[in-house]
Scaffold this motif. Structure first.
Motif, mmCIF file in Angstrom:
data_model
loop_
_atom_site.group_PDB
_atom_site.id
_atom_site.type_symbol
_atom_site.label_atom_id
_atom_site.label_comp_id
_atom_site.label_asym_id
_atom_site.label_seq_id
_atom_site.Cartn_x
_atom_site.Cartn_y
_atom_site.Cartn_z
ATOM 1 N N SER A 266 85.193 43.226 48.036
ATOM 2 C CA SER A 266 85.215 41.766 47.880
ATOM 3 C C SER A 266 85.768 41.085 49.121
ATOM 4 N N SER A 272 78.156 42.964 46.845
ATOM 5 C CA SER A 272 76.765 43.041 46.360
ATOM 6 C C SER A 272 76.013 44.178 47.031
ATOM 7 N N LYS A 273 76.315 44.426 48.294
ATOM 8 C CA LYS A 273 75.623 45.472 49.032
ATOM 9 C C LYS A 273 75.937 46.847 48.453
ATOM 10 N N ALA A 276 74.900 47.593 44.627
ATOM 11 C CA ALA A 276 73.463 47.752 44.393
ATOM 12 C C ALA A 276 72.986 49.167 44.669
ATOM 13 N N GLN A 281 75.887 52.224 40.915
ATOM 14 C CA GLN A 281 75.501 51.744 39.583
ATOM 15 C C GLN A 281 75.843 52.778 38.518
#
Length: 666
Positions: A266, A272-273, A276, A281
């Motif tokens: 963060s 997000s990179k 993903a 995940q």
């Protein structure tokens, strides 16, 4: 339990920008930590190995307590004994001995038989020990007993009583100093693994390795056929606290690992990179699964929704977690396979220990309970053990037939009566309510010629006294509170049976039962009378003391009870120290200079004290054992304490059993 980015590779790059690369190989560190924990277990095993070896020198111990089966039972051999003054009062029964307070109740004169049978002193000792000499004393009897009695091996609590007393001190309900010490030591080891040359804020990868390394430990401690418990002689229920604690530590390490990476991603603007990526995940799935495991394992879900929420969520979340963690990082695969091996072994042993049999259901409307009789299984368990019952009937509902519930075994192994395995199931939830309704329909069908049998799967036995052999002690005292009488009665019946078979050293047996309402005794009188009558042909003496803590609504009705000699009823809490002193005196009555006066008996081998009941009663018994005079303790051979858990499903067992005896005219 999620382990995000648990690798020393590229996934640690965001953190490595702020700190130097770790100088410790994480995989080797956590491996060494697991080896250290394994060595700690090995030390416990070695400490208890002599007692385990002594236990398994007896052929019966290789069979009883492991696998349920059917065995041919021979009628007990008759014991020839000398006549004694007790013969004159064996048949008649007398009024209840109730030492009422000086105020509140009228004085009550005891009959001659009552004066002979009862004791009123605080120490609960006999005025004389003449009744101890009533047993058979023929040369053949002494020789048979000398050859068959079990070898005694004192436990560590007997050899180190002061340390044992300290470790048994209660910190809070369910947690003693001993358990707290084990948890604190385990936490310290994991803390060392997580902090050694590592900063969890800048290097959260270490926490991921720690979490993965604990997967086999958590799974192994959570199985019914516990590998660790089998080695040290503990049932899975006695190690369940450690399974829960290890699971919490795994969840804590997983969340520390995840939060560390979430924070670093963060502040660098790359959340997000990284999230993903496929392996991240899978890590997120593992984290959610492990947090759900913790949430749905709280006391509320375990106590109120055990079969509907706790068990399904435990299985589903654990499977999802193990699969996700393997896809997240290859390092976890060996640990997951080890955990799967422990679980697979447990399921295999459950299958081996399961028996399909026909059970007879008897509803008991007055008490709201169901009696389950399985005559085809009459051997293979020890006193105090329990089984898991599954009823294969559509009458249990679309899901109820697949549920397995634990119940304490309420009958004696290899009983000459031929009753087999008996369970008492109290109406305490949806499943037991459906079982009761099924028993009602079966009872109606029997009355109309349809039949009352159902097919069941019985799995077990589990729990019990471990490597201790009750019959190897010189004396035994069992203290029960309320429904805990199930364990105490089973232990007493087992000792009496072994005594008649010349397979017990016990000289004195004391059964103490504490209840709130004195009317609880009334249905038990036939059962207690049968035990006391049986003790007349046994080598050991038996006394049963019942205490009640609530004033009776009708003192005259209680005073009208006709009790046999050896059974007393008192309006007070039991004075455990005095009763224990009485058991010690009775056990040592036949000895002089620590050696038995008669030929073929040996020396005093100590007193076994068993307790099963509320927390407060257990604390009183622990305190009485801890504060017993050291010189007397040493002279009698030591005092060992065995604590048993109350099985809620077996509440009011004796009332049900006596109700059945009356209903069928036995």
């Amino acid at each position: 339990m999620s382990v995000l980015a648990a690798t020393n590779g590229s996934t640690a790059a965001p953190v490595q920008a702020h700190a130097a690369a770790p100088v410790v190989n994480n995989s080797e560190l956590v491996w060494n930590v697991d080896i250290f924990l394994l060595c700690a277990v090995a030390i416990f095993v070695l400490m208890l190995l002599p007692r385990a070896a002594i236990r398994f020198t007896h052929k019966r111990e290789w069979v009883d307590g492991h696998l349920l089966h059917s065995a041919t039972v021979d009628a007990p051999a008759s014991v020839v004994r000398r006549p004694s003054k007790r013969d004159a009062v064996l048949a008649p029964v007398s009024a209840a001995h109730i030492p009422f307070p000086k105020t509140g109740y009228p004085a009550y004169e005891l009959e001659d038989t009552e004066k002979w049978a009862s004791t009123t002193d605080a120490s609960h000792t006999y005025a004389s020990h003449a009744d101890l000499l009533r047993k058979a004393s023929t040369a053949s009897g002494r020789e048979r007993r000398r050859q068959n009695v079990p070898t005694h091996m004192p436990g560590w609590s007997t050899m180190l009583p002061t340390l044992a007393a300290i470790l048994r001190t209660t910190i809070r309900p369910g947690l003693t100093i001993g358990k707290g010490f084990v948890e604190l030591t385990y936490f310290a080891v994991l803390l060392y693994a997580g902090l050694y040359k590592s900063n969890p804020f800048t290097q959260p990868i270490r926490a991921g390795f720690v979490a993965v390394s604990q997967i086999p430990i958590v799974i192994a401690l959570g199985t019914k056929n516990n590998v660790v418990g089998s080695l040290i002689g503990f049932g899975y229920e006695r190690l369940n606290y450690l399974h829960r604690f290890a699971g919490r530590m795994l969840v804590l390490a997983a969340n520390v690992h995840a939060i560390g990476y979430f924070y670093s991603w963060s502040i660098s603007g790359n959340f997000s990179k990284y999230i993903a990526q496929p392996d991240m995940q899978w890590a997120l799935v593992a984290l959610i699964a492990t947090d759900l495991l913790l949430l749905l394992s709280t006391d509320m879900f375990r106590q109120k929704f055990y079969n509907s929420v706790f068990i399904p969520s435990h299985i589903i979340s654990a499977v999802v977690f193990l699969i996700a963690i393997c896809f997240h990082v290859p390092f976890a695969v060996p640990y997951v396979l080890t955990a799967v091996g422990f679980y697979g072994l447990d399921r295999l042993l459950r299958l081996v220990k399961s028996r399909v049999a026909i059970a007879r259901l008897r509803p008991l409307p007055d008490l709201g309970m169901t009696r389950v009789e399985i005559p085809a299984i009459n051997a293979g368990w020890r006193a105090g053990q329990h089984v898991r019952l599954r009823v294969l009937s559509l009458g249990m509902g679309w899901r109820g037939w697949a549920e397995a519930h634990p119940f304490t075994i309420a009958s004696v192994c290899r009983s000459p009566s031929g009753e087999g395995l008996v369970l008492m199931c109290k109406k305490a939830g949806d499943w037991t309510n459906r079982l009761y309704e099924l028993a009602q329909r079966a009872d109606y069908g029997e009355a109309n010629g349809i039949g009352s049998n159902v097919q069941v799967i019985v799995e077990g036995p589990y729990g019990g006294p471990g490597h201790a052999i009750f019959g190897s002690f010189s004396g035994a005292m069992f203290v029960a509170g309320g429904s805990g009488i199930t364990f105490a009665l089973g232990a007493v019946q087992d000792l009496m049976k072994k005594d008649l078979e010349y397979k017990s050293r016990v000289r004195a047996i004391e059964l103490v039962w504490s209840v709130q309402d004195p009317n609880a005794l009334q249905p038990m009188i036939p059962l207690f009378s049968s035990l006391l009558a049986q003790s007349q042909n046994a080598y050991a003496t038996l006394r049963i003391s019942v205490f009640y803590t609530r004033a009776p609504a009708s003192p005259d009705a209680v005073r009208a009870y006709r009790l046999p000699p050896g059974l007393t009823l008192s309006p007070a809490r039991p004075k455990i120290p005095g009763i224990l002193q009485g058991v010690v005196d009775r056990s040592a009555a036949l000895f002089s200079g620590h050696k038995e006066r008669r030929r073929g008996g040996g020396a005093l081998t100590g007193i076994i004290v068993g307790v099963c009941g509320p927390q407060g009663l257990g604390d009183e018994v622990r305190k009485a054992v801890a504060n017993f005079p050291p010189q007397r303790r040493k002279a009698v051979g030591g005092i060992e304490l065995h604590e048993e858990y109350v099985c809620i499903a077996s509440m009011c067992f004796l009332r049900v059993l006596t109700h059945v005896i009356r209903a069928f005219g036995w």
